[in-house]
Design an enzyme around this catalytic site. Structure first.
Site, PDB file in Angstrom:
ATOM      1  CG  ASP A 149      53.255  21.188 -23.628  1.00 21.99           C
ATOM      2  OD1 ASP A 149      53.541  22.002 -24.160  1.00 21.99           O
ATOM      3  OD2 ASP A 149      52.473  20.129 -23.961  1.00 21.99           O
ATOM      4  CD  GLU A 156      52.929  11.218 -22.664  1.00 24.19           C
ATOM      5  OE1 GLU A 156      51.692  11.064 -23.449  1.00 24.19           O
ATOM      6  OE2 GLU A 156      53.826  10.826 -23.310  1.00 24.19           O
ATOM      7  CG  ASN A 205      49.932   8.872 -26.020  1.00 27.49           C
ATOM      8  OD1 ASN A 205      49.380   9.993 -26.227  1.00 27.49           O
ATOM      9  ND2 ASN A 205      51.012   8.675 -25.357  1.00 27.49           N
TER      10      ASN A 205
HETATM   11  C1  F6R Z   1      51.933  20.456 -27.521  1.00 25.67           C
HETATM   12  C2  F6R Z   1      51.167  19.395 -26.774  1.00 25.67           C
HETATM   13  C3  F6R Z   1      50.920  18.227 -27.264  1.00 25.67           C
HETATM   14  C4  F6R Z   1      50.589  18.012 -28.776  1.00 25.67           C
HETATM   15  C5  F6R Z   1      50.159  16.732 -29.168  1.00 25.67           C
HETATM   16  C6  F6R Z   1      50.015  16.625 -30.779  1.00 25.67           C
HETATM   17  O1  F6R Z   1      52.180  21.721 -26.843  1.00 25.67           O
HETATM   18  O2  F6R Z   1      50.735  20.018 -25.662  1.00 25.67           O
HETATM   19  O3  F6R Z   1      49.866  17.471 -26.559  1.00 25.67           O
HETATM   20  O4  F6R Z   1      49.241  18.997 -29.039  1.00 25.67           O
HETATM   21  O5  F6R Z   1      51.247  15.906 -29.050  1.00 25.67           O
HETATM   22  O6  F6R Z   1      51.097  17.189 -31.404  1.00 25.67           O
HETATM   23  P1  F6R Z   1      50.731  17.203 -33.069  1.00 25.67           P
HETATM   24  O7  F6R Z   1      50.130  18.661 -33.238  1.00 25.67           O
HETATM   25  O8  F6R Z   1      52.541  17.507 -33.330  1.00 25.67           O
HETATM   26  O9  F6R Z   1      50.383  15.909 -33.651  1.00 25.67           O
END
Ligand code: F6R
Length: 243
Positions: free
Chosen positions: A67, A143, A136
């Site tokens: 992403d 999401e 979440n």
């Molecule tokens: C990042 C991504 C997100 C993160 C998720 C967890 O490329 O796709 O899904 O993996 O938000 O983020 P952290 O590792 O910062 O807790």
């Protein structure tokens, strides 16, 4: 789904790096699906260490990131493009022409998302996909929603994701409100998936993702239907599961 318990973040990172390194040894021109965020940073550090010690060769590896924030240019230090350069790409011998990330500076979501799906198709699919887990239950930036998104698309980030990512920006207003992300369908096409989870703050959502009902309200729960998922999680994250 295999669950691999580690004592802490460091051991989670070393274990994930070992699996990535094995993938590169087995198939030097493999396609790695990469994630950003705090969770994989230690894994990337370990891969860089192995490269610097002469144990890994990225010269034929290809990568595709999950992403990117919509509206950020590549030179913005909060873009995922920048993150990947800083945390992995510029420290190893991966060919920049073989690294792919959605382009957040492209204003037309439909055009950029179809372009990225075409890139993934041309790569022939992802061999090994790394995922982190959102508070979440999001994977990539998929999401919680009423349905699972099939392909790369533009998403409105939820309040909880904006708040979670606030820590990286000066002011809350600076956190982008939209992102381009691989869809759940895109992610599920990866041959193998590694879900990395660390810390007690993720314990409740990890339980829902791996032991709760499969629902688009917890996007990561779809991984229960994938034939080859390994969860590597530390004790704190596994506190609500008896793995
Ligand atoms: C990042 C991504 C997100 C993160 C998720 C967890 O490329 O796709 O899904 O993996 O938000 O983020 P952290 O590792 O910062 O807790």
């Amino acid at each position: 789904m295999k669950i691999y318990r580690t004592t802490d973040y460091q051991e989670m990172s070393r274990t994930a790096a070992m699996i990535l390194a094995a993938q590169i040894h087995l198939k030097p021109d493999c396609v790695l699906g990469l994630a950003t965020g705090s969770t994989p940073i230690g894994t990337y550090e370990e891969l860089v260490r192995q490269y610097q010690a002469g144990h890994l060769d990225f010269s034929q590896v290809k990568s595709a990131n999950l992403d990117e924030y919509r509206g950020l240019t590549r030179d913005n230090d909060q873009s995922y493009y920048y993150f990947m350069q800083e945390n992995l790409f510029r420290h190893v011998n991966i060919d920049p022409a073989n690294t792919f990330i959605p382009d957040g500076s492209q204003p037309d979501p439909d055009a950029e998302c179809s372009r990225y799906e075409a890139v993934l198709a041309q790569l022939g699919g992802v061999d090994l996909q790394i995922l982190g887990l959102g508070h979440n239950g999001h994977i990539g930036f998929n999401e919680p929603a009423d349905a699972f998104a099939k392909a790369t698309h533009c998403v409105d980030l939820t309040r909880s994701t904006i708040e979670a990512n606030r820590r990286f920006f000066e002011k809350e207003e600076d956190v982008p409100r939209q992102a381009y992300t691989m869809g759940v369908g895109t992610i599920m096409r990866a041959k193998k998936i590694l879900l990395l989870v660390s810390g007690e703050g993720k314990a409740a959502i990890l339980r829902e993702a791996v032991a709760g009902p499969v629902t688009p309200r917890v996007p990561a729960s779809i991984l229960q239907f994938h034939p080859d998922v390994t969860v590597i999680a530390d004790e704190a994250a596994l506190a609500q599961l008896d793995a």
